[in-house]
Design a protein around this motif. Structure first.
Motif, PDB file in Angstrom:
ATOM      1  N   LEU A   4      -4.821   2.212  -4.857  1.00 19.59           N
ATOM      2  CA  LEU A   4      -5.486   1.021  -4.324  1.00 19.59           C
ATOM      3  C   LEU A   4      -6.614   0.567  -5.260  1.00 19.59           C
ATOM      4  O   LEU A   4      -6.813  -0.642  -5.465  1.00 19.59           O
ATOM      5  CB  LEU A   4      -6.041   1.360  -2.942  1.00 19.59           C
ATOM      6  CG  LEU A   4      -6.350   0.218  -1.997  1.00 19.59           C
ATOM      7  CD1 LEU A   4      -5.140  -0.679  -1.811  1.00 19.59           C
ATOM      8  CD2 LEU A   4      -6.790   0.761  -0.643  1.00 19.59           C
ATOM      9  N   LYS A  48       3.856  10.575  -0.777  1.00 25.51           N
ATOM     10  CA  LYS A  48       4.817  10.771   0.317  1.00 25.51           C
ATOM     11  C   LYS A  48       4.598   9.721   1.414  1.00 25.51           C
ATOM     12  O   LYS A  48       4.526  10.063   2.605  1.00 25.51           O
ATOM     13  CB  LYS A  48       4.708  12.190   0.862  1.00 25.51           C
ATOM     14  CG  LYS A  48       5.047  13.224  -0.222  1.00 25.51           C
ATOM     15  CD  LYS A  48       5.020  14.633   0.316  1.00 25.51           C
ATOM     16  CE  LYS A  48       5.388  15.610  -0.815  1.00 25.51           C
ATOM     17  NZ  LYS A  48       5.336  17.006  -0.383  1.00 25.51           N
ATOM     18  N   ASP A  49       4.451   8.504   0.965  1.00 23.05           N
ATOM     19  CA  ASP A  49       4.273   7.316   1.816  1.00 23.05           C
ATOM     20  C   ASP A  49       2.879   7.166   2.426  1.00 23.05           C
ATOM     21  O   ASP A  49       2.580   6.127   3.023  1.00 23.05           O
ATOM     22  CB  ASP A  49       5.327   7.231   2.934  1.00 23.05           C
ATOM     23  CG  ASP A  49       6.694   6.823   2.383  1.00 23.05           C
ATOM     24  OD1 ASP A  49       6.758   6.320   1.243  1.00 23.05           O
ATOM     25  OD2 ASP A  49       7.699   7.020   3.088  1.00 23.05           O
ATOM     26  N   ARG A  50       2.019   8.174   2.280  1.00 22.16           N
ATOM     27  CA  ARG A  50       0.652   8.007   2.788  1.00 22.16           C
ATOM     28  C   ARG A  50      -0.196   7.283   1.750  1.00 22.16           C
ATOM     29  O   ARG A  50      -0.213   7.663   0.568  1.00 22.16           O
ATOM     30  CB  ARG A  50       0.009   9.364   3.096  1.00 22.16           C
ATOM     31  CG  ARG A  50       0.619  10.038   4.301  1.00 22.16           C
ATOM     32  CD  ARG A  50      -0.267  11.178   4.770  1.00 22.16           C
ATOM     33  NE  ARG A  50       0.428  11.964   5.777  1.00 22.16           N
ATOM     34  CZ  ARG A  50      -0.162  12.832   6.582  1.00 22.16           C
ATOM     35  NH1 ARG A  50      -1.458  13.038   6.503  1.00 22.16           N
ATOM     36  NH2 ARG A  50       0.538  13.507   7.475  1.00 22.16           N
ATOM     37  N   VAL A  51      -0.918   6.281   2.199  1.00 16.97           N
ATOM     38  CA  VAL A  51      -1.757   5.452   1.329  1.00 16.97           C
ATOM     39  C   VAL A  51      -2.784   6.328   0.617  1.00 16.97           C
ATOM     40  O   VAL A  51      -3.356   7.234   1.213  1.00 16.97           O
ATOM     41  CB  VAL A  51      -2.466   4.384   2.187  1.00 16.97           C
ATOM     42  CG1 VAL A  51      -3.456   3.577   1.360  1.00 16.97           C
ATOM     43  CG2 VAL A  51      -1.422   3.485   2.851  1.00 16.97           C
ATOM     44  N   ASN A  52      -2.994   6.077  -0.672  1.00 18.47           N
ATOM     45  CA  ASN A  52      -4.045   6.825  -1.356  1.00 18.47           C
ATOM     46  C   ASN A  52      -5.076   5.898  -1.988  1.00 18.47           C
ATOM     47  O   ASN A  52      -4.856   4.700  -2.153  1.00 18.47           O
ATOM     48  CB  ASN A  52      -3.466   7.842  -2.344  1.00 18.47           C
ATOM     49  CG  ASN A  52      -2.850   7.204  -3.563  1.00 18.47           C
ATOM     50  OD1 ASN A  52      -3.258   6.131  -3.989  1.00 18.47           O
ATOM     51  ND2 ASN A  52      -1.849   7.859  -4.130  1.00 18.47           N
ATOM     52  N   ILE A  53      -6.220   6.491  -2.300  1.00 21.17           N
ATOM     53  CA  ILE A  53      -7.347   5.706  -2.813  1.00 21.17           C
ATOM     54  C   ILE A  53      -7.096   5.214  -4.230  1.00 21.17           C
ATOM     55  O   ILE A  53      -7.351   4.052  -4.558  1.00 21.17           O
ATOM     56  CB  ILE A  53      -8.650   6.545  -2.750  1.00 21.17           C
ATOM     57  CG1 ILE A  53      -9.073   6.759  -1.287  1.00 21.17           C
ATOM     58  CG2 ILE A  53      -9.780   5.873  -3.531  1.00 21.17           C
ATOM     59  CD1 ILE A  53     -10.305   7.642  -1.095  1.00 21.17           C
ATOM     60  N   GLU A  54      -6.591   6.087  -5.110  1.00 19.45           N
ATOM     61  CA  GLU A  54      -6.568   5.750  -6.539  1.00 19.45           C
ATOM     62  C   GLU A  54      -5.602   4.615  -6.871  1.00 19.45           C
ATOM     63  O   GLU A  54      -5.904   3.778  -7.738  1.00 19.45           O
ATOM     64  CB  GLU A  54      -6.298   6.996  -7.398  1.00 19.45           C
ATOM     65  CG  GLU A  54      -4.933   7.630  -7.246  1.00 19.45           C
ATOM     66  CD  GLU A  54      -4.864   8.641  -6.097  1.00 19.45           C
ATOM     67  OE1 GLU A  54      -5.782   8.650  -5.244  1.00 19.45           O
ATOM     68  OE2 GLU A  54      -3.880   9.404  -6.053  1.00 19.45           O
ATOM     69  N   ALA A  69     -11.031  12.252  -2.053  1.00 15.73           N
ATOM     70  CA  ALA A  69      -9.690  11.682  -2.202  1.00 15.73           C
ATOM     71  C   ALA A  69      -8.665  12.819  -2.251  1.00 15.73           C
ATOM     72  O   ALA A  69      -8.847  13.808  -2.957  1.00 15.73           O
ATOM     73  CB  ALA A  69      -9.615  10.835  -3.467  1.00 15.73           C
ATOM     74  N   SER A  70      -7.607  12.675  -1.478  1.00 14.13           N
ATOM     75  CA  SER A  70      -6.662  13.782  -1.307  1.00 14.13           C
ATOM     76  C   SER A  70      -6.062  14.235  -2.633  1.00 14.13           C
ATOM     77  O   SER A  70      -5.892  15.425  -2.884  1.00 14.13           O
ATOM     78  CB  SER A  70      -5.554  13.370  -0.333  1.00 14.13           C
ATOM     79  OG  SER A  70      -4.950  12.171  -0.757  1.00 14.13           O
ATOM     80  N   HIS A  71      -5.751  13.271  -3.500  1.00 16.39           N
ATOM     81  CA  HIS A  71      -5.136  13.628  -4.775  1.00 16.39           C
ATOM     82  C   HIS A  71      -6.177  14.202  -5.744  1.00 16.39           C
ATOM     83  O   HIS A  71      -5.851  15.026  -6.598  1.00 16.39           O
ATOM     84  CB  HIS A  71      -4.472  12.397  -5.389  1.00 16.39           C
ATOM     85  CG  HIS A  71      -3.187  12.720  -6.049  1.00 16.39           C
ATOM     86  ND1 HIS A  71      -2.053  11.973  -5.888  1.00 16.39           N
ATOM     87  CD2 HIS A  71      -2.834  13.718  -6.876  1.00 16.39           C
ATOM     88  CE1 HIS A  71      -1.085  12.495  -6.588  1.00 16.39           C
ATOM     89  NE2 HIS A  71      -1.523  13.554  -7.198  1.00 16.39           N
ATOM     90  N   ALA A  98       6.705   2.775   2.006  1.00 17.46           N
ATOM     91  CA  ALA A  98       7.239   2.544   3.354  1.00 17.46           C
ATOM     92  C   ALA A  98       6.995   1.120   3.845  1.00 17.46           C
ATOM     93  O   ALA A  98       7.495   0.737   4.901  1.00 17.46           O
ATOM     94  CB  ALA A  98       6.637   3.542   4.344  1.00 17.46           C
ATOM     95  N   LEU A  99       6.206   0.345   3.091  1.00 12.24           N
ATOM     96  CA  LEU A  99       5.953  -1.052   3.467  1.00 12.24           C
ATOM     97  C   LEU A  99       6.643  -2.038   2.520  1.00 12.24           C
ATOM     98  O   LEU A  99       6.543  -3.253   2.699  1.00 12.24           O
ATOM     99  CB  LEU A  99       4.440  -1.323   3.485  1.00 12.24           C
ATOM    100  CG  LEU A  99       3.609  -0.420   4.412  1.00 12.24           C
ATOM    101  CD1 LEU A  99       2.113  -0.678   4.225  1.00 12.24           C
ATOM    102  CD2 LEU A  99       4.003  -0.636   5.870  1.00 12.24           C
ATOM    103  N   LEU A 121       0.798  -1.231   0.000  1.00 14.91           N
ATOM    104  CA  LEU A 121       0.000   0.000   0.000  1.00 14.91           C
ATOM    105  C   LEU A 121       0.827   1.276   0.000  1.00 14.91           C
ATOM    106  O   LEU A 121       0.307   2.349  -0.289  1.00 14.91           O
ATOM    107  CB  LEU A 121      -0.945   0.007   1.204  1.00 14.91           C
ATOM    108  CG  LEU A 121      -1.951  -1.140   1.263  1.00 14.91           C
ATOM    109  CD1 LEU A 121      -2.887  -0.962   2.451  1.00 14.91           C
ATOM    110  CD2 LEU A 121      -2.767  -1.210  -0.013  1.00 14.91           C
ATOM    111  N   SER A 122       2.086   1.168   0.352  1.00 16.20           N
ATOM    112  CA  SER A 122       2.945   2.359   0.433  1.00 16.20           C
ATOM    113  C   SER A 122       4.395   1.937   0.262  1.00 16.20           C
ATOM    114  O   SER A 122       4.786   0.863   0.721  1.00 16.20           O
ATOM    115  CB  SER A 122       2.751   3.027   1.800  1.00 16.20           C
ATOM    116  OG  SER A 122       3.842   3.880   2.101  1.00 16.20           O
TER     117      SER A 122
END
Lengths: 249, 249
Positions: free
Chosen positions: A164, A156-162, A208-210, A18-19, A15-16
């Motif tokens: 996914l 920036k490592d935060r999971v986003n909807i699109e 959605a943030s983006h 960072a994972l 998902l990111s």
């Protein structure tokens, strides 16, 4: 993530970036997913005849390489054209009459960063995925019959909807061919099946943030394009430092 | 994450401890979520009259502290009772007649680790959440009117379904009181609304990794309990190294 004749290959969703370290990439096809907009733009440029796309992880490298090989330099930071580069991250900047036969040197906030992380972690193969090349990605994954890792570039490592949603769209098509023991993949497919009738409307309804970020720049057209399947249906494949259109894709 | 009189406080969902560093916890209430089974067991022990629960981050510390204060030592590693400890991580091990008036010293694979990470990162307040105390968590968050961070303990940093379902259940109840600009929160609530009619059935249908892990140990009863709202509806609140039942909860 072994693939024996008696079982299907595995599929995981990350998902990111960072994972990413939690997953074994060595024998896997890693699909780099940066729906808004890096991987949508990469497949569009190749579909429109670009010779190749060279992903680089910094603006400085982008400028230097662009000069050396007489390439088109492009990229964004925080959703805007990065200072010192010629072009941005919109698929509409790369029609056939402009990009045909040329080399695009591209750097982006999240997508190209993830690609280089996957390289550093020894990914077996790297391809890029986005709605405009959804079918090409699914067909390739099924045909190869190798472990697959769907890597979301996130923000920036935060999971986003699109990102996914795209992972979920792939899973929805290929799941019969893979052994999926991965909660993130189940989450992705559940989200996609909820959203698939109207991906744009879902992004809007969920703030959605983006979606909000690009709408602030007046880029509704980009968002709609980047959520539409198969408008630029080739398979960007990473080889010798470049993304090329996979033969016959 | 500031809270002014003119706006609602923020709410974020953190899908994995490996993403916790991306969020500002300083003025926030951090909800530690480890549905299967740490936070379900913590609220159950307190509901059944435990004096307090002391979360520790290693088996060695658990044994040492248990000896010093004559506490009940408990915890698991990889879903099984850890070597050297007396009890496991099942809420059914802590009925009132056993745990009433006692101190439980607890260490778990994911939940207590996340709690200590949140402490190290300067969390404003720490509470724990699980379906058995869903209402207590929601009421507290609404009453406090402070920024909230829903922290999923996940499984060895891999995102899991059940912690996300609980985050979604909280969001579903409290969203009118918060300003939510967070894709992870939207994903959580979407998943929850899809699953809420039958959380156990959803976990089973999706082959949730932790569902499979616990079913292998014959723990269907634990899973069902841990997915049922308000069976042990108190609010575990972290203060001076201990989780106590918040006054009047």
């Amino acid at each position: 993530m072994t693939n024996t004749t008696s079982s299907k290959p595995s599929l995981y969703t990350v998902l990111s970036p960072a994972l990413l370290h939690l997953y074994d990439l060595n024998n896997a096809i890693v699909v780099i997913i940066d729906v808004l907009r890096a991987t949508s733009t990469i497949t569009t440029a190749l579909h429109n005849g670009a010779k190749c796309v060279i992903p680089v992880d910094s603006v400085a490298k982008c400028i230097e390489l662009g000069r050396q090989i007489d390439g088109i330099t492009a990229g964004e930071r925080d959703g805007m054209i990065a200072e010192g580069l010629e072009h941005g991250n919109s698929p509409f900047e790369y029609p056939a009459e402009f990009i045909g036969g040329k080399t695009l040197v591209l750097t982006t906030t999240n997508g190209t960063k993830l690609l280089h992380m996957a390289l550093d972690r020894g990914a077996g193969q790297i391809i890029t995925g986005s709605f405009p090349n959804l079918s090409a990605v699914c067909e390739y994954l099924v045909a190869q019959n190798l472990p697959a890792v769907l890597g979301c570039a996130a923000w920036k490592d935060r999971v986003n909807i699109e990102d996914l949603l795209f992972a979920g769209a792939v899973i929805n098509q290929v799941k019969g061919h893979f052994d999926i023991n991965c909660d993130s993949s189940q989450i992705a497919e559940t989200l996609y099946t909820k959203a698939k009738k109207d991906l744009y409307g879902f992004m809007k309804a969920k703030n959605a943030s983006h979606y909000l970020r690009l709408m602030n720049y007046g880029l509704e057209k980009d968002i709609r394009y980047c959520l539409t399947p198969d408008l630029a249906n080739v398979l960007p494949f990473y080889e010798n430092g470049r993304l090329i259109s996979f033969p016959n894709s």
